[in-house]
Design a protein around this motif. Sequence first.
Motif, PDB file in Angstrom:
ATOM      1  N   UNK A  90      44.725  28.047 -49.659  1.00 35.06           N
ATOM      2  CA  UNK A  90      43.604  28.331 -48.762  1.00 35.06           C
ATOM      3  C   UNK A  90      42.382  27.504 -49.155  1.00 35.06           C
ATOM      4  N   UNK A  91      42.137  27.398 -50.478  1.00 36.81           N
ATOM      5  CA  UNK A  91      40.993  26.609 -50.956  1.00 36.81           C
ATOM      6  C   UNK A  91      41.188  25.121 -50.650  1.00 36.81           C
ATOM      7  N   UNK A  92      42.440  24.675 -50.705  1.00 40.24           N
ATOM      8  CA  UNK A  92      42.726  23.260 -50.461  1.00 40.24           C
ATOM      9  C   UNK A  92      42.632  22.885 -48.987  1.00 40.24           C
ATOM     10  N   UNK A  93      43.082  23.790 -48.100  1.00 40.88           N
ATOM     11  CA  UNK A  93      43.289  23.382 -46.712  1.00 40.88           C
ATOM     12  C   UNK A  93      42.502  24.156 -45.654  1.00 40.88           C
ATOM     13  N   UNK A  94      42.064  25.383 -45.962  1.00 43.24           N
ATOM     14  CA  UNK A  94      41.406  26.177 -44.914  1.00 43.24           C
ATOM     15  C   UNK A  94      40.027  25.621 -44.596  1.00 43.24           C
ATOM     16  N   UNK A  95      39.584  25.742 -43.361  1.00 40.99           N
ATOM     17  CA  UNK A  95      38.257  25.242 -42.981  1.00 40.99           C
ATOM     18  C   UNK A  95      37.156  26.078 -43.627  1.00 40.99           C
ATOM     19  N   UNK A  96      35.961  25.499 -43.724  1.00 38.86           N
ATOM     20  CA  UNK A  96      34.801  26.233 -44.210  1.00 38.86           C
ATOM     21  C   UNK A  96      34.376  25.887 -45.613  1.00 38.86           C
ATOM     22  N   UNK A  97      35.170  25.090 -46.319  1.00 36.81           N
ATOM     23  CA  UNK A  97      34.805  24.742 -47.690  1.00 36.81           C
ATOM     24  C   UNK A  97      33.777  23.607 -47.690  1.00 36.81           C
ATOM     25  N   UNK A  98      32.808  23.690 -48.566  1.00 32.78           N
ATOM     26  CA  UNK A  98      31.867  22.579 -48.744  1.00 32.78           C
ATOM     27  C   UNK A  98      31.633  22.360 -50.228  1.00 32.78           C
ATOM     28  N   UNK A  99      31.092  21.209 -50.612  1.00 30.18           N
ATOM     29  CA  UNK A  99      30.957  20.887 -52.039  1.00 30.18           C
ATOM     30  C   UNK A  99      30.111  21.902 -52.802  1.00 30.18           C
ATOM     31  N   UNK A 100      30.573  22.249 -54.002  1.00 25.68           N
ATOM     32  CA  UNK A 100      29.846  23.127 -54.901  1.00 25.68           C
ATOM     33  C   UNK A 100      29.280  22.306 -56.058  1.00 25.68           C
ATOM     34  N   UNK A 101      28.150  22.718 -56.575  1.00 31.06           N
ATOM     35  CA  UNK A 101      27.591  22.055 -57.745  1.00 31.06           C
ATOM     36  C   UNK A 101      28.393  22.436 -58.981  1.00 31.06           C
ATOM     37  N   UNK A 102      28.403  21.558 -59.990  1.00 33.20           N
ATOM     38  CA  UNK A 102      29.134  21.847 -61.219  1.00 33.20           C
ATOM     39  C   UNK A 102      28.633  23.122 -61.876  1.00 33.20           C
ATOM     40  N   UNK A 103      27.345  23.412 -61.736  1.00 40.23           N
ATOM     41  CA  UNK A 103      26.785  24.609 -62.360  1.00 40.23           C
ATOM     42  C   UNK A 103      27.332  25.892 -61.729  1.00 40.23           C
ATOM     43  N   UNK A 104      28.008  25.760 -60.588  1.00 45.96           N
ATOM     44  CA  UNK A 104      28.568  26.937 -59.919  1.00 45.96           C
ATOM     45  C   UNK A 104      29.662  27.591 -60.745  1.00 45.96           C
ATOM     46  N   UNK A 105      30.155  26.883 -61.779  1.00 44.79           N
ATOM     47  CA  UNK A 105      31.215  27.463 -62.606  1.00 44.79           C
ATOM     48  C   UNK A 105      30.663  28.577 -63.492  1.00 44.79           C
ATOM     49  N   UNK A 154      37.706  20.365 -56.622  1.00 47.22           N
ATOM     50  CA  UNK A 154      38.395  20.336 -55.329  1.00 47.22           C
ATOM     51  C   UNK A 154      37.395  20.489 -54.189  1.00 47.22           C
ATOM     52  N   UNK A 155      36.367  21.321 -54.394  1.00 46.34           N
ATOM     53  CA  UNK A 155      35.385  21.534 -53.328  1.00 46.34           C
ATOM     54  C   UNK A 155      34.648  20.256 -52.965  1.00 46.34           C
ATOM     55  N   UNK A 156      34.599  19.314 -53.893  1.00 43.59           N
ATOM     56  CA  UNK A 156      33.907  18.052 -53.654  1.00 43.59           C
ATOM     57  C   UNK A 156      34.785  17.039 -52.923  1.00 43.59           C
ATOM     58  N   UNK A 157      36.078  17.359 -52.792  1.00 47.17           N
ATOM     59  CA  UNK A 157      36.987  16.458 -52.063  1.00 47.17           C
ATOM     60  C   UNK A 157      36.875  16.735 -50.569  1.00 47.17           C
ATOM     61  N   UNK A 158      37.028  15.731 -49.733  1.00 47.39           N
ATOM     62  CA  UNK A 158      37.011  15.960 -48.276  1.00 47.39           C
ATOM     63  C   UNK A 158      38.183  16.856 -47.858  1.00 47.39           C
ATOM     64  N   UNK A 159      37.928  17.717 -46.906  1.00 47.82           N
ATOM     65  CA  UNK A 159      39.011  18.527 -46.343  1.00 47.82           C
ATOM     66  C   UNK A 159      40.000  17.606 -45.626  1.00 47.82           C
ATOM     67  N   UNK A 160      41.299  17.921 -45.691  1.00 54.16           N
ATOM     68  CA  UNK A 160      42.276  17.146 -44.919  1.00 54.16           C
ATOM     69  C   UNK A 160      41.917  17.173 -43.430  1.00 54.16           C
ATOM     70  N   UNK A 161      42.263  16.118 -42.741  1.00 54.85           N
ATOM     71  CA  UNK A 161      41.899  16.000 -41.315  1.00 54.85           C
ATOM     72  C   UNK A 161      42.414  17.182 -40.511  1.00 54.85           C
ATOM     73  N   UNK A 162      43.594  17.699 -40.872  1.00 56.69           N
ATOM     74  CA  UNK A 162      44.181  18.806 -40.118  1.00 56.69           C
ATOM     75  C   UNK A 162      43.351  20.074 -40.243  1.00 56.69           C
ATOM     76  N   UNK A 163      42.542  20.178 -41.341  1.00 55.34           N
ATOM     77  CA  UNK A 163      41.761  21.376 -41.574  1.00 55.34           C
ATOM     78  C   UNK A 163      40.470  21.417 -40.793  1.00 55.34           C
ATOM     79  N   UNK A 164      40.092  20.304 -40.178  1.00 55.05           N
ATOM     80  CA  UNK A 164      38.810  20.248 -39.489  1.00 55.05           C
ATOM     81  C   UNK A 164      38.892  20.684 -38.046  1.00 55.05           C
ATOM     82  N   UNK A 165      40.100  20.958 -37.605  1.00 53.55           N
ATOM     83  CA  UNK A 165      40.251  21.322 -36.228  1.00 53.55           C
ATOM     84  C   UNK A 165      40.009  22.785 -35.967  1.00 53.55           C
TER      85      UNK A 165
END
Length: 227
Positions: A131-146, A216-227
């Motif tokens: 879900x974290x890898x592919x579901x829509x709605x994810x955006x980049x998190x700062x490293x301090x978020x850990x 992972x949050x800093x990686x672009x979502x796969x194209x299929x997840x943006x639909x």
Amino acid sequence: MRRLAIATRVLIAITVIVAIVGQLSLSLSNWRDAGIDNPVVQVVNFFSFFTIESNVLTVVVALLGAWFLLRGDRDDRGWYLGLRAAAVTYMATTGIVYNLLLRGIELPQGTTLGWSNEILHVVAPAYLILDWLFAPGRRPREWKAVWPILIFPLVWGIYTLIRGPITFDAVTGKSYWYPYPFLNPNTSPEGYLSVSFYIVLIAAVIGLVGLGVVWVSKRPLPAISRG
């Protein structure tokens, strides 16, 4: 993709609830058979497992995420992403620790319900990662978020070590209760030294997994997840 995410989030929430209720029902039956008429302490013990608490958080995160997507709301709000990232971290850690250290070891909850055990330790962690890898709605998190992610495991560890030696286990008759063997200084080879080693190890795993979740949050979502 949005509809699929809604459906799978609702499905995993229901599945996890059924798994938790199934195991709790079996444990209650075992406690009754053991002559425990008032299993309040045992129920508290049950919900003191990191696995159970992480799976309860999974249900909350999944249902909230499904609700946001169903309403068409933005589900990338900061507090929800923080909660979602924490759930992914805890569940991934649960899967790693269980399958490396605890698989095959009977835990103090009564007889383990096989299918429930697999859902809570394998299926749900794998789903949250996907879900974290592919579901829509994810955006980049700062490293301090850990850092906020580490708060709950720290509180849980302190709670466990304080409560353990003052909790009477009516099932075994022992004057202590710990959810996992590696946290029990009474049975660990070097007592609290062994427990300290495992706490540091698990803290390191949680921290590394948390960093991986942020990365992972800093990686672009796969194209299929943006639909």
